[in-house]
Motif scaffolding. Structure first.
Motif, PDB file in Angstrom:
ATOM      1  N   GLY A  60      33.252  32.232  71.814  1.00  0.00           N
ATOM      2  CA  GLY A  60      33.440  30.852  72.494  1.00  0.00           C
ATOM      3  C   GLY A  60      34.728  30.942  73.291  1.00  0.00           C
ATOM      4  O   GLY A  60      35.292  32.148  73.011  1.00  0.00           O
ATOM      5  N   LEU A  61      34.944  30.093  74.027  1.00  0.00           N
ATOM      6  CA  LEU A  61      35.859  30.016  74.833  1.00  0.00           C
ATOM      7  C   LEU A  61      36.478  28.485  74.625  1.00  0.00           C
ATOM      8  O   LEU A  61      35.861  27.606  74.699  1.00  0.00           O
ATOM      9  N   ALA A  62      37.699  28.409  74.657  1.00  0.00           N
ATOM     10  CA  ALA A  62      38.438  27.137  74.590  1.00  0.00           C
ATOM     11  C   ALA A  62      39.622  26.923  75.333  1.00  0.00           C
ATOM     12  O   ALA A  62      40.327  27.861  75.553  1.00  0.00           O
ATOM     13  N   GLY A  63      40.145  25.726  75.809  1.00  0.00           N
ATOM     14  CA  GLY A  63      41.520  25.312  76.290  1.00  0.00           C
ATOM     15  C   GLY A  63      42.207  24.515  75.066  1.00  0.00           C
ATOM     16  O   GLY A  63      41.639  23.973  74.300  1.00  0.00           O
ATOM     17  N   GLN A  64      43.475  24.929  74.927  1.00  0.00           N
ATOM     18  CA  GLN A  64      44.516  24.251  74.083  1.00  0.00           C
ATOM     19  C   GLN A  64      45.605  23.551  74.664  1.00  0.00           C
ATOM     20  O   GLN A  64      46.238  24.226  75.534  1.00  0.00           O
ATOM     21  N   LEU A  65      45.864  22.499  73.968  1.00  0.00           N
ATOM     22  CA  LEU A  65      47.252  21.688  74.468  1.00  0.00           C
ATOM     23  C   LEU A  65      47.932  21.564  73.278  1.00  0.00           C
ATOM     24  O   LEU A  65      47.388  21.130  72.213  1.00  0.00           O
ATOM     25  N   ILE A  66      49.105  22.036  73.302  1.00  0.00           N
ATOM     26  CA  ILE A  66      50.279  21.667  71.903  1.00  0.00           C
ATOM     27  C   ILE A  66      51.434  20.951  72.521  1.00  0.00           C
ATOM     28  O   ILE A  66      51.996  21.212  73.530  1.00  0.00           O
ATOM     29  N   PHE A  67      51.804  20.058  71.839  1.00  0.00           N
ATOM     30  CA  PHE A  67      52.890  19.009  72.202  1.00  0.00           C
ATOM     31  C   PHE A  67      53.795  18.939  70.942  1.00  0.00           C
ATOM     32  O   PHE A  67      53.095  18.380  69.901  1.00  0.00           O
ATOM     33  N   SER A  68      55.131  19.065  71.096  1.00  0.00           N
ATOM     34  CA  SER A  68      55.985  18.779  69.709  1.00  0.00           C
ATOM     35  C   SER A  68      57.361  18.386  70.238  1.00  0.00           C
ATOM     36  O   SER A  68      57.753  18.463  71.334  1.00  0.00           O
ATOM     37  N   GLY A  69      57.992  17.497  69.239  1.00  0.00           N
ATOM     38  CA  GLY A  69      59.377  17.244  69.340  1.00  0.00           C
ATOM     39  C   GLY A  69      60.089  17.563  68.237  1.00  0.00           C
ATOM     40  O   GLY A  69      59.947  17.286  67.269  1.00  0.00           O
ATOM     41  N   ASN A  70      61.412  18.094  68.406  1.00  0.00           N
ATOM     42  CA  ASN A  70      62.187  18.294  67.591  1.00  0.00           C
ATOM     43  C   ASN A  70      63.653  17.872  67.723  1.00  0.00           C
ATOM     44  O   ASN A  70      63.999  18.262  68.851  1.00  0.00           O
ATOM     45  N   LYS A  71      64.429  17.212  67.000  1.00  0.00           N
ATOM     46  CA  LYS A  71      65.679  17.098  67.176  1.00  0.00           C
ATOM     47  C   LYS A  71      66.531  18.187  66.809  1.00  0.00           C
ATOM     48  O   LYS A  71      66.321  19.063  66.154  1.00  0.00           O
ATOM     49  N   ASP A  72      67.603  18.127  67.715  1.00  0.00           N
ATOM     50  CA  ASP A  72      68.583  19.384  67.677  1.00  0.00           C
ATOM     51  C   ASP A  72      69.434  19.494  66.203  1.00  0.00           C
ATOM     52  O   ASP A  72      69.839  18.366  65.543  1.00  0.00           O
ATOM     53  N   ASP A  73      69.589  20.565  65.667  1.00  0.00           N
ATOM     54  CA  ASP A  73      70.151  21.047  64.665  1.00  0.00           C
ATOM     55  C   ASP A  73      71.669  21.279  64.670  1.00  0.00           C
ATOM     56  O   ASP A  73      72.202  21.850  63.756  1.00  0.00           O
ATOM     57  N   ASP A  74      72.389  21.136  65.978  1.00  0.00           N
ATOM     58  CA  ASP A  74      73.345  21.431  66.228  1.00  0.00           C
ATOM     59  C   ASP A  74      74.455  20.405  65.555  1.00  0.00           C
ATOM     60  O   ASP A  74      74.243  19.328  65.314  1.00  0.00           O
ATOM     61  N   ASP A  75      75.763  20.946  64.940  1.00  0.00           N
ATOM     62  CA  ASP A  75      76.501  20.039  64.196  1.00  0.00           C
ATOM     63  C   ASP A  75      77.783  19.392  65.454  1.00  0.00           C
ATOM     64  O   ASP A  75      78.642  18.784  65.005  1.00  0.00           O
ATOM     65  N   ALA A  76      77.659  19.739  66.464  1.00  0.00           N
ATOM     66  CA  ALA A  76      78.744  19.182  67.423  1.00  0.00           C
ATOM     67  C   ALA A  76      78.244  17.517  67.808  1.00  0.00           C
ATOM     68  O   ALA A  76      77.218  17.114  67.437  1.00  0.00           O
ATOM     69  N   ILE A  77      79.295  16.830  68.079  1.00  0.00           N
ATOM     70  CA  ILE A  77      79.226  15.578  68.199  1.00  0.00           C
ATOM     71  C   ILE A  77      78.019  15.099  69.046  1.00  0.00           C
ATOM     72  O   ILE A  77      78.246  15.552  70.098  1.00  0.00           O
ATOM     73  N   GLY A  78      77.170  14.237  68.779  1.00  0.00           N
ATOM     74  CA  GLY A  78      76.215  13.813  69.676  1.00  0.00           C
ATOM     75  C   GLY A  78      75.217  14.558  69.695  1.00  0.00           C
ATOM     76  O   GLY A  78      74.036  14.407  70.499  1.00  0.00           O
ATOM     77  N   ALA A  79      75.226  15.791  69.125  1.00  0.00           N
ATOM     78  CA  ALA A  79      73.994  16.709  69.180  1.00  0.00           C
ATOM     79  C   ALA A  79      72.654  16.260  68.776  1.00  0.00           C
ATOM     80  O   ALA A  79      71.666  16.551  69.230  1.00  0.00           O
ATOM     81  N   ASN A  80      72.818  15.446  67.710  1.00  0.00           N
ATOM     82  CA  ASN A  80      71.575  15.011  66.972  1.00  0.00           C
ATOM     83  C   ASN A  80      70.903  13.894  67.869  1.00  0.00           C
ATOM     84  O   ASN A  80      69.727  13.452  67.622  1.00  0.00           O
ATOM     85  N   ASP A  81      71.453  13.521  68.856  1.00  0.00           N
ATOM     86  CA  ASP A  81      70.859  12.570  69.813  1.00  0.00           C
ATOM     87  C   ASP A  81      69.943  13.392  70.713  1.00  0.00           C
ATOM     88  O   ASP A  81      68.987  12.670  71.403  1.00  0.00           O
TER      89      ASP A  81
END
Length: 98
Positions: A60-81
Motif C-alpha cells: 500500500g501507499l498512503a498520505g498522512q497528516l499529523i497536527f498537534s499542540g503543546n504548551k511551553d514547559d518553560d518556567d519563565a514568566i508568561g512562557a506557559n501562555d
C-alpha cells in the motif's frame, strides 16, 4: 486510538488521537539551549490505497497528516501562555499479511 474505514476498492481512510511531546535543541554558535513542551494531543489522519500482490499479501501507499499542540514547559514568566503548534506530512508505504 484510531479507526480505519476500507472501501470495496481497497481505498481507506483512517484517523486517530495520540499523545505528543515536543523537545528541541537550539545551537546559536556559542551555546546549546534545550527546550521542552508539555505533553499534549495529536490528531492523525490518513488516506491510502492497498493492492493485493499475492493470496495473502498486500502492498500500500498512503498520505498522512499529523497536527498537534503543546504548551511551553518553560518556567519563565508568561512562557506557559505559549502553545507550540506542529504539522507534519508523510508518505507511507505498507505491507499487509492477511
Amino acid at each position: 486510538v484510531g479507526l480505519a474505514y476500507y472501501l470495496p476498492s481497497n481505498f481507506y481512510f483512517s484517523g486517530g488521537v495520540a499523545a505528543s511531546q515536543l523537545r528541541w535543541t537550539e545551537d546559536n554558535g556559542t551555546e546549546q539551549i534545550e527546550g521542552e513542551a508539555e505533553g499534549g494531543l495529536a490528531l492523525v489522519g490518513q488516506i491510502g490505497k492497498e493492492w493485493w500482490v499475492g493470496d495473502n499479501w498486500g502492498l500500500g501507499l498512503a498520505g498522512q497528516l499529523i497536527f498537534s499542540g503543546n504548551k511551553d514547559d518553560d518556567d519563565a514568566i508568561g512562557a506557559n501562555d505559549v502553545t507550540w503548534t506542529t504539522v507534519g506530512l508523510g508518505l507511507l508505504l505498507s505491507a499487509t499479511y492477511d
